[in-house]
Design a protein around this motif. Structure first.
Motif, PDB file in Angstrom:
ATOM      1  N   ILE A   9       1.065  -1.292   0.311  1.00  0.00           N
ATOM      2  CA  ILE A   9      -0.220  -0.217  -0.263  1.00  0.00           C
ATOM      3  C   ILE A   9       0.671   1.705   0.069  1.00  0.00           C
ATOM      4  O   ILE A   9       0.857   2.155  -0.408  1.00  0.00           O
ATOM      5  CB  ILE A   9      -0.688  -0.111   1.016  1.00  0.00           C
ATOM      6  N   LEU A  12       2.324   1.763  -3.184  1.00  0.00           N
ATOM      7  CA  LEU A  12       1.282   2.252  -4.034  1.00  0.00           C
ATOM      8  C   LEU A  12       0.411   4.173  -4.036  1.00  0.00           C
ATOM      9  O   LEU A  12       0.938   4.735  -5.179  1.00  0.00           O
ATOM     10  CB  LEU A  12      -0.050   1.669  -3.828  1.00  0.00           C
ATOM     11  N   VAL A  13       1.095   3.831  -3.039  1.00  0.00           N
ATOM     12  CA  VAL A  13       0.527   5.419  -2.344  1.00  0.00           C
ATOM     13  C   VAL A  13       2.055   6.495  -3.127  1.00  0.00           C
ATOM     14  O   VAL A  13       1.665   7.481  -3.501  1.00  0.00           O
ATOM     15  CB  VAL A  13       0.518   5.789  -0.554  1.00  0.00           C
ATOM     16  N   ALA A  16       1.401   6.518  -6.938  1.00  0.00           N
ATOM     17  CA  ALA A  16      -0.218   7.032  -7.020  1.00  0.00           C
ATOM     18  C   ALA A  16       0.230   8.878  -6.988  1.00  0.00           C
ATOM     19  O   ALA A  16       0.308  10.036  -7.724  1.00  0.00           O
ATOM     20  CB  ALA A  16      -1.169   6.844  -5.991  1.00  0.00           C
ATOM     21  N   ILE A 135      -7.217  -1.303  -5.189  1.00  0.00           N
ATOM     22  CA  ILE A 135      -6.765  -0.591  -4.135  1.00  0.00           C
ATOM     23  C   ILE A 135      -5.618   0.614  -5.253  1.00  0.00           C
ATOM     24  O   ILE A 135      -5.612   1.763  -4.205  1.00  0.00           O
ATOM     25  CB  ILE A 135      -6.104  -1.178  -3.087  1.00  0.00           C
ATOM     26  N   ALA A 136      -5.061  -0.325  -6.049  1.00  0.00           N
ATOM     27  CA  ALA A 136      -3.957   1.033  -7.199  1.00  0.00           C
ATOM     28  C   ALA A 136      -5.463   1.859  -7.610  1.00  0.00           C
ATOM     29  O   ALA A 136      -4.789   3.241  -7.945  1.00  0.00           O
ATOM     30  CB  ALA A 136      -3.125  -0.349  -7.979  1.00  0.00           C
ATOM     31  N   LEU A 139      -6.310   4.853  -5.646  1.00  0.00           N
ATOM     32  CA  LEU A 139      -5.035   5.279  -4.552  1.00  0.00           C
ATOM     33  C   LEU A 139      -4.708   6.461  -5.871  1.00  0.00           C
ATOM     34  O   LEU A 139      -4.577   7.919  -6.046  1.00  0.00           O
ATOM     35  CB  LEU A 139      -4.236   4.696  -4.830  1.00  0.00           C
ATOM     36  N   VAL A 143      -5.535  10.922  -5.526  1.00  0.00           N
ATOM     37  CA  VAL A 143      -4.841  11.385  -5.583  1.00  0.00           C
ATOM     38  C   VAL A 143      -4.373  12.573  -6.559  1.00  0.00           C
ATOM     39  O   VAL A 143      -3.676  13.644  -6.185  1.00  0.00           O
ATOM     40  CB  VAL A 143      -2.980  10.465  -5.120  1.00  0.00           C
TER      41      VAL A 143
END
Length: 184
Positions: A9, A12-13, A16, A135-136, A139, A143
């Motif tokens: 995660i 991925l943040v 993003a 989730i990807a 995000l 973002v």
């Protein structure tokens, strides 16, 4: 939540934010046009939607397309941004020319594609990596939406300070970013 999931995660943040920085940079230039807050909110949501759609498309065709498509998408995005910036510059110097590219209608579509096309290539690799796709994508969309809003609001503030020269600065930013994508 395991350490592996948390690490995924966090990665991925960061990804993003990296993808959303294109939208932020270009939004600084676009925000210098006189836009209402409602329009800025809508533009941010469209950019966010395209930051979901483009990597999703990349994921769907990830194994069918070669790595060469990444170079082509960068070329298209850079050319679009340079063209939008050049049009803003020409309209700033020649008041008889109507603005062709506005962040509305087809202009908004070009704008959204140009800042999110690089996420298509990211989608290609994500499709092969087994990452949590939902989730990807969420995000990436969230973002980029927020970064677009921030960029446009900052551009709007600069427009208030620069007045008539803000369109020249905005067009220059878009041209520079387009050239950076093409040659950087």
């Amino acid at each position: 939540m395991s350490a592996h999931q948390l690490g995924e995660i966090v990665s991925l943040v960061f990804m993003a934010f990296a993808l959303g920085m294109d939208a932020f940079s270009v939004s600084l230039g676009m925000g210098m046009q006189s836009l209402r807050l409602k329009r800025i909110a809508f533009i941010g949501m469209v950019i966010g939607l395209f930051h979901i759609i483009m990597p999703f498309m990349g994921i769907m065709v990830g194994k069918a397309i070669s790595v060469k498509i990444g170079e082509l998408t960068t070329l298209v995005a850079g050319t679009l941004l340079f063209a939008i910036g050049a049009q803003m510059l020409f309209s700033a110097f020649n008041h008889e020319i109507k603005k062709v590219v506005k962040p509305a209608g087809i202009g908004l579509l070009f704008f959204a594609i140009s800042v999110s096309v690089d996420s298509f290539s990211v989608g290609l690799s994500l499709g092969m990596s087994g990452v949590k796709i939902a989730i990807a994508l969420l995000l990436f969309g969230a973002v980029s939406t927020v970064l677009t809003w921030i960029g446009m609001l900052l551009g709007k503030k600069v427009h208030g300070f620069l007045g008539v020269y803000s369109e020249i600065l905005g067009g220059s930013i878009l041209c520079g970013f387009g050239l950076y994508m093409l040659f950087g």
